[in-house]
Design a protein around this motif. Structure first.
Motif: not given
Length: 758
Positions: A307-308, A311-314, A552, A588, A592, A618, A621-622
């Motif tokens: 993830p970047s 990204d909220y989800d690591q 994920r 992503e 997504s 999500l 973010q996307s």
């Protein structure tokens, strides 16, 4: 705005554009046929396009060389749409796995509004199959706008919103409005979207709308008399850059293309092309491209990506794909039950399209297959009390039964036909059972249906029926249908456009009725510390549909993964998939849309607030709108501040006023909600798009003291408009009649005054 209203507005705009003359219009040289007279059969856009939104027809003129224009009375209500002329277009297409990310950049000029006036401009973007808008960037006259996705509740609390300035004309045609652009200004736009690649016979294909009508070509100019009197203002260059990165590590083979492409690079699994040409007129055909991945047998792989930082989800991302390959494999023998909604709302075109598609699907069955048909409203009507073999005689009888019994009437009950279908398929042994549900309505017990079907599917294990669903229009709950298909490891499809129902349904039948590997499982999931998979119930691999699984995880993937399944001869199959870390494929953007839809279906089913919040994060973010978010087009604050510093006080006040008035343009109706139980209960016809408001006369609100409260269609302005269209002799005759009546009135009055006392 719906399709009919848009077409009427463009028609009016093309008529208004006759007021615009080029700089050479005053010469005596013969004029070529005006571009606005060579109109296409349909005025719906076949390419990214910009339109000037004209409310006051008096503002329509050439901003460079104003000409004498007759005064125009009244206003355009609804506003007319004049297509703007375009002087640049570039496209970049990146194909990854089973999806493509498309970015189109163009420059248009407001050539039809005088410099002393301004107007809104409407961007309209037709997208490809299952397209999802990703973003829009606009630069105009020192201002810049860029879309972003925000939570609906926050959006409504913080901003002034005009809901009519963005959304969908049709499911694949997106539009959004750019506020208050001065006449003569140039508008640079960059728009991006993602769309699914079409897959058929082992080939991937993509089709990009790239057909530009004549009227978007810039004006011509006059040269010297000895030369050709009509030449283009400047040469125009169109450019398409195409990149293919399959992620497979296998050779990619070009099959077919609509434009002449020059190969720029090629490696194993990737290739890049460029089309660039200097043209007199813009492209008059869509860009089409197809390619295949060389393989004799089914194949696949696993792509991993970190993830970047934003990204909220690591957790790590993964994408597992399996392609059917080019080799013909034996398909399962099938036992099929078709469930078709024949309630009153299906009356007309929806039911006729379903009849045609269903008949075609039955004809594709082999004599080894068996089927039944259940039509339902409040009751159920079966073709047979048991499954029938798909022989020629039985298919002929079924076709006649469909023609006779598919009569739209009554309400909607989905639970009863589903239970009957599950019972019909309860004794399946050596074939693959399928249930196809087709409906346009929403019912109150949808969650109960999902709970009941989930219990039955879990109790039957791998031999449980595959449940595929098809939603028609916007009144049905498409997330209920997606959840039902996910539970039943089937395929979901929808038609929001009546003209596409038959084609989409045929494609849907083709995917679901051609399974070659069933009961698929992946061994690695149970060994990871934590994982999340979409879809959670893995569907079968079909000839006409690659299998894509994303999600994920936390933990460590091995170098290879084993995928197990069962073939049509009931033998087990094991496929080894290589695991590869990648950085050059935006997983992503590729995955997504699927994840947002499935998460939303789960959030609806469970009523989980946590899942709703997850969808919101999500989506933001996307950059893909969801049921809980919306897309907005705010003006970039930094650019606005820079512009204010550079301009004089009057321009500054004008800009500040404009910023206050046009705080936000919201693109609404990018999703379709959770169904309409009330509309279904009332048997309203299947709704495609936004309901039309009842027609009213806008001039009634502007006419003061002269409109009749008894007949809402008569006022002074109506009379003026009617008289303006009368023949001169008719006007003279009416004038004489009115004078004569006035004389009689005066005579009556004099008689009363002079003789009344006698």
């Amino acid at each position: 705005m719906d399709e009919d209203a848009f077409t009427a507005a463009v028609e009016e705009g093309l008529n208004l554009s006759k007021r615009v003359r080029s700089a050479s219009a005053a010469t005596s040289a013969p004029h070529p046929k005006p571009a606005f007279e060579t109109r296409p059969a349909s005025l719906l856009p076949t390419c990214p396009a910009l339109y000037a939104v004209i409310s006051d027809p008096g503002s329509v003129d050439n901003p460079d060389v104003p000409s004498y224009q007759p005064h125009v009375y009244g206003r355009c209500d609804p506003p007319a749409l004049i297509p703007l002329q375009m002087d640049r277009i570039d496209a970049r297409i990146d194909c990854h796995v089973d999806a493509a990310v498309v970015e189109v950049a163009g420059r248009w000029r407001v050539h039809c509004v005088t410099r002393s006036r301004s107007c809104d401009c409407r961007l309209v973007v037709p997208m490809g199959d299952q397209g999802s808008i990703l973003g829009v960037e606009v630069d105009v006259a020192g201002r810049s706008y860029s879309t972003r996705v925000t939570q609906r509740k926050v959006d409504q609390q913080m901003y002034k919103i005009d809901k009519s300035n963005g959304g969908f004309l049709k499911p694949h045609i997106f539009f959004i409005t750019i506020p208050q652009v001065d006449g003569g200004s140039e508008i640079s736009v960059k728009v991006s979207w993602s769309q699914k690649l079409l897959y058929k016979d082992g080939q991937f294909a993509i089709n990009i709308p790239f057909h530009f009508p004549d009227y978007v070509n810039p004006f011509v100019k006059i040269s010297s008399k000895r030369e050709n009197p009509f030449v283009k203002i400047s040469s125009k260059r169109e450019k398409i850059q195409l990149n293919v990165n399959s992620g497979t590590g296998k050779e990619v083979v070009l099959q077919r293309t609509s434009h002449t492409l020059k190969e720029k690079g090629r490696h194993v699994g990737t290739m890049s092309f460029l089309y660039e040409a200097e043209v007199e007129n813009w492209s008059t055909k869509d860009f089409h491209f197809s390619y295949s991945i060389y393989s004799n047998d089914l194949f696949g792989g696993v792509l991993l990506q970190s993830p970047s930082m934003q990204d909220y989800d690591q957790r790590e991302m993964f994408c597992l794909y399996i392609f059917p390959g080019n080799q013909r494999r034996k398909m399962f023998r099938k036992e099929v039950v078709f469930l078709v909604d024949i309630s009153g709302s299906m009356r007309g075109k929806p039911l006729e399209k379903v009849k045609t598609a269903l008949t075609s699907a039955i004809l594709e069955l082999t004599p080894e297959d068996s089927f039944d048909i259940i039509a339902f409203n409040e009751e159920t009507y079966s073709f047979s009390s048991s499954l029938e073999p798909a022989t020629e005689d039985i298919i002929e009888n079924a076709t006649q039964w469909i023609s006779k019994n598919f009569v739209a009437e009554g309400g909607t009950n989905i639970m009863k036909p589903l239970n009957e279908a599950m019972e019909l398929l309860s004794n399946t042994r050596d074939s693959l059972p399928h249930i196809f549900l087709i409906t346009d309505g929403s019912v109150e017990d949808e969650r109960d249906i999902c709970f009941s079907i989930r219990t039955q599917v879990e109790s039957r294990g791998f031999m449980a029926p595959r449940i595929s669903s098809f939603g028609i229009g916007t009144y049905c709950n498409h997330y209920f249908l997606q959840m039902l298909s996910s539970i039943g490891r089937g395929h979901y499809e929808a038609s929001y456009d009546p003209d596409s129902t038959e084609v989409r349904m045929g494609r849907w039948f083709g995917r679901a009725l051609s399974p070659i590997v069933a009961n698929i499982s992946v061994d690695i999931f149970d060994r990871l510390n934590e994982f999340e998979v979409y879809p959670s119930h893995i569907p079968d691999l079909s000839v006409g549909c690659p299998l894509i699984i994303s999600g994920r995880f936390k933990g460590k993937f091995p170098d290879s993964v084993k995928v197990k399944g069962r073939e049509a001869d009931m033998s087990d199959i094991v496929v080894d998939l290589k695991v590869k870390n990648i950085k050059d494929i935006p997983l992503e953007k590729v995955c997504s849309r699927q994840q947002i839809d499935l998460l939303t279906a789960q959030a609806w089913f469970t009523g989980s607030k946590q899942l709703e919040d997850k969808v919101i994060r999500l989506s933001i973010q996307s950059g893909i709108p969801s049921e809980y978010t919306c897309m907005i087009l705010p003006e970039d604050e930094e650019d606005t501040q820079d512009m204010v510093k550079q301009h004089k006080k009057q321009d500054k006040q004008k800009q500040q006023s404009r910023s206050r008035d046009q705080v936000l343009i919201r693109a609404h109706e990018l999703t379709f909600g959770f169904g309409n139980v009330t509309a279904t209960a009332e048997n309203l016809p299947a709704q495609f798009g936004e309901p039309k408001a009842p027609e009213t006369f806008a001039v009634l609100n502007k006419a003061v003291g002269c409109c009749s409260s008894l007949c809402d269609c008569c006022c002074c302005m109506c009379v003026i408009n009617t008289c303006a269209k009368l023949n001169d002799r008719c006007v003279v005759a009416l004038t004489q009649l009115c004078v004569g009546l006035s004389c009689f009135g005066c005579f009556e009055c004099c008689s009363e005054l002079c003789c009344g006392n006698d």
